[in-house]
Design an enzyme around this catalytic site. Sequence first.
Site, PDB file in Angstrom:
ATOM      1  CG  ASN A   1       5.629 -11.017  15.212  1.00  0.00           C
ATOM      2  OD1 ASN A   1       6.817 -11.188  14.919  1.00  0.00           O
ATOM      3  ND2 ASN A   1       4.689 -11.908  14.946  1.00  0.00           N
ATOM      4  N   PRO A   2       8.637  -9.346  16.930  1.00  0.00           N
ATOM      5  CG  PRO A   2      10.154 -10.504  18.264  1.00  0.00           C
ATOM      6  CD  PRO A   2       8.716 -10.098  18.185  1.00  0.00           C
TER       7      PRO A   2
ATOM      8  CB  VAL B   1       8.199  -0.557  13.007  1.00  0.00           C
ATOM      9  CG1 VAL B   1       8.398  -0.575  14.516  1.00  0.00           C
ATOM     10  CG2 VAL B   1       7.198  -1.632  12.591  1.00  0.00           C
ATOM     11  N   GLY B   2       6.615   1.150  10.387  1.00  0.00           N
ATOM     12  CA  GLY B   2       6.481   0.938   8.942  1.00  0.00           C
ATOM     13  C   GLY B   2       7.330   1.864   8.092  1.00  0.00           C
ATOM     14  CD  GLU B   3       4.884   6.020   7.096  1.00  0.00           C
ATOM     15  OE1 GLU B   3       4.863   6.844   6.187  1.00  0.00           O
ATOM     16  OE2 GLU B   3       4.075   6.024   8.040  1.00  0.00           O
TER      17      GLU B   3
ATOM     18  N   GLY C   1       0.837  -1.208   0.000  1.00  0.00           N
ATOM     19  CA  GLY C   1       0.000   0.000   0.000  1.00  0.00           C
ATOM     20  C   GLY C   1       0.867   1.251   0.000  1.00  0.00           C
ATOM     21  CG  PHE C   2       4.375   0.873  -0.070  1.00  0.00           C
ATOM     22  CD1 PHE C   2       5.175   0.415   0.972  1.00  0.00           C
ATOM     23  CD2 PHE C   2       4.098   0.016  -1.116  1.00  0.00           C
ATOM     24  CE1 PHE C   2       5.701  -0.863   0.958  1.00  0.00           C
ATOM     25  CE2 PHE C   2       4.626  -1.280  -1.135  1.00  0.00           C
ATOM     26  CZ  PHE C   2       5.423  -1.711  -0.104  1.00  0.00           C
TER      27      PHE C   2
ATOM     28  N   GLY D   1       0.413  -5.936   4.112  1.00  0.00           N
ATOM     29  CA  GLY D   1       1.640  -6.722   4.057  1.00  0.00           C
ATOM     30  C   GLY D   1       2.466  -6.548   5.313  1.00  0.00           C
TER      31      GLY D   1
ATOM     32  CD  GLN E   1       6.366  -3.291   7.857  1.00  0.00           C
ATOM     33  OE1 GLN E   1       6.200  -2.126   7.513  1.00  0.00           O
ATOM     34  NE2 GLN E   1       6.058  -4.295   7.056  1.00  0.00           N
TER      35      GLN E   1
HETATM   36 MO1  MOS Z   1       1.690   5.750   4.838  1.00  0.00          MO
HETATM   37  S1  MOS Z   1       2.761   6.848   3.460  1.00  0.00           S
HETATM   38  O1  MOS Z   1       0.902   6.910   5.769  1.00  0.00           O
HETATM   39  O2  MOS Z   1       0.821   4.453   4.250  1.00  0.00           O
END
Ligand code: MOS
Length: 758
Positions: free
Chosen positions: A651-652, A723-725, A257-258, A486, A658
């Site tokens: 969950n490490p 942690v996604g970004e 998605g991002f 994901g 990520q």
């Molecule tokens: Mo994010 S760029 O807020 O999915």
Amino acid sequence: MPDTIPTALPAALPALAPGHVRHGSSIGQPLTRRDGALKVTGAARFAADNHPPGMLHAVMAVASIAHGRVQSLDIAAARAHPGVVEVMTSSNAPKLARHPDQTGQPFTYKLDLLQDDRVRYANQPIAVVIAETLEAATEGALLLRPTYAAEPSSTSLDQAERFVPDTVGVGSPPNETSGDVAAGLADADSRIEATYDTAPQYHNAMEPHAVVARWDGDRLFLDTPSQGLSMAQARIAGLFGIDAADIHIESPFLGGGFGSKGAVWAPQVLGIMAARLVGRPVKLVTRREQMFGPVGHRAPTRQTLRLGADRDGHLTAVDHHTLTASSTFDDFFEPSGRVSHTLYETPNLRTTHEAVRLDTGTPFFMRAPGEASGSAALESAVDELAEACGMDPLAFRIANYAEQEPKSGKPFTSKKLRDCYARGAERFGWASRPLQPRTLRDEAGLLVGWGMGTASFPALMMQATARATLHADGTGLIELGAHDMGQGAWTAFAQIGADGLGLDAAAVELRIGNSALPNAGMAGGSAHTATAGSAIHDAATAAIRALADLATGDERSALFGAGNQGVVARDGRLHRKDDEQRSERYADILARAGRASLSADGKAAPNAANQAQYAAHAHGAVFAEVKIHPTLGQIRVTRLVGAFAAGAIINPRLVTSQYYGGMIWGVSFALHEHALHDPRTGRVMNANFAEYRVPVNADIPDMEAILVEEDDPYVNALGVKGVGEIGITGTVGAIANAVWHATGIRVRRLPITLERLL
Ligand code: MOS
């Protein structure tokens, strides 16, 4: 179509790092993905895998000019093609209840939905061919042979007139100053001024935007990937003049998605319009080259940083100017200066933004919007100033460590950045780095460079709701309209639910990815685990409280009289806190009360008091090694070590994934991705995966992500930061700085390509 995932756990789990496990809880366990087996066997059904009976295929035709009007389309030729059912153009497209340029809801942007013949950017949809087969629709779209009245276009930051936008990012002021930057620079013993260019990047998740749309009267059934189910309902409801509750969206799996799937874009709405036009279900899948325009992109930036430091290497001023771009018709301004508000201590700080309008699609959120491009420039500039001061880049950063957030003066909810520096540097072997560039060679004679960058990303909270249920058979159920693009929500949310319900994760069923479930807000801003997870925690806590009420108020219970605060939920039993031996199974409590199940609702929202008092950010440090051929200039990243502190780790295994993903995008940002517009036509010249370069396996070295422990008592009930970004933010600068250290050449234009080193 399962929106329920089997709960089977893998047979073997790797050993855990101490400290990441809450005793007796599934939080902190490195469980493998619940949806993993479905995905690797192809059983997971993505939006475009759906084929309702009678479904037709729709293919968009898109503009090959960037500005002007469509003059003609050979509709007759397309219609005459065998299998073509209908051609939707501006002359027969269903009129919408609300003009798509009329926005206003949060995160809605102007869409090109065939309401007229104008072209505002290359690859804008100009027609949709609907046919019995994908092949017929594809051929029909080719037969349209559009002609245009083209007008001049500008697609480069150099070409257009600058202005100061009203806001940048989501409602932030464009210009912010504290102290006196001019005086701070004048007082400095060392100063640098440098300008960095970042390239436009187009959203290219593995799964392109797609929709399968089916109307039943005024009720609408959609399979489409979404990072924001309720926002998608609201946007579509407004466009078609129907009730949001009559829009049923299934979105159990996303192939990435991002940010891009946080909004509904033209291709999805055109699929819905096509289904309405022909009165049959329609599938529309965005072709890869059509991703380069209508679904959002990361805007280019040109950032000028002026930094000064005193004799001891303390910053005297940070001046961060950003030039960026939005489309000619809508507003989204990359807030690149924002990262300078949080990272380094300085008495004088100024961030300013200007923008131009370009004949492109409207830019949008893309993984770490603002911070990714902003930290690329800031981390390079800090490296340049450390060099000017004759200091090691890590020592320089530690000398300028911010104990409070520089812009606001607020303390941090938690900040274990020193530990990130120390552990990353130790693991990487940073201490043996020579200060001088172009001094390291490997045994093959390649130039070796070591660079580093600081990573940071805000720890955001949004709003979400969830429902938790305990069944009489002793199992649990968690339901919310959450999104797994994901990142692992299918697994992590079950773990949070299991923790709250005092059950093993294997005993908790999870239902997400469906708009009929409780509204879980959006998956964005790295905040979904914090937000939706807090709602799950709240719902589960409420369910346990209700269960405790059943027991503690009942004379027949071993828990009678313990009171609500007097019990603890563990292993499917409630235990008295004052006497852990006295306990009772959930199943027995529910059976005695004659209940088949017990449900409770929960919610999460930002804590306004904490936000007023504290600044909340995740932090990290990324160390990169590059090897560069001394005559050919070929660049390889050969090592990457990132150490990140982001609060509690649910969950490490998933969190490590990520961080890897973010760091890999950092490699892509630093060395690969660059959408090139033809200056004569405004077209994207490399709108494909052959020439729009992204890293492949061979480009990515062995990576390491160190999960630095961090307890955060303020950020939310779970202590989760997100942690996604963050992984992308330190990595770009680290690689650019490593390239300098290898070669002695500062490349200030990203991506760094070999011709810049020759
Ligand atoms: Mo994010 S760029 O807020 O999915």
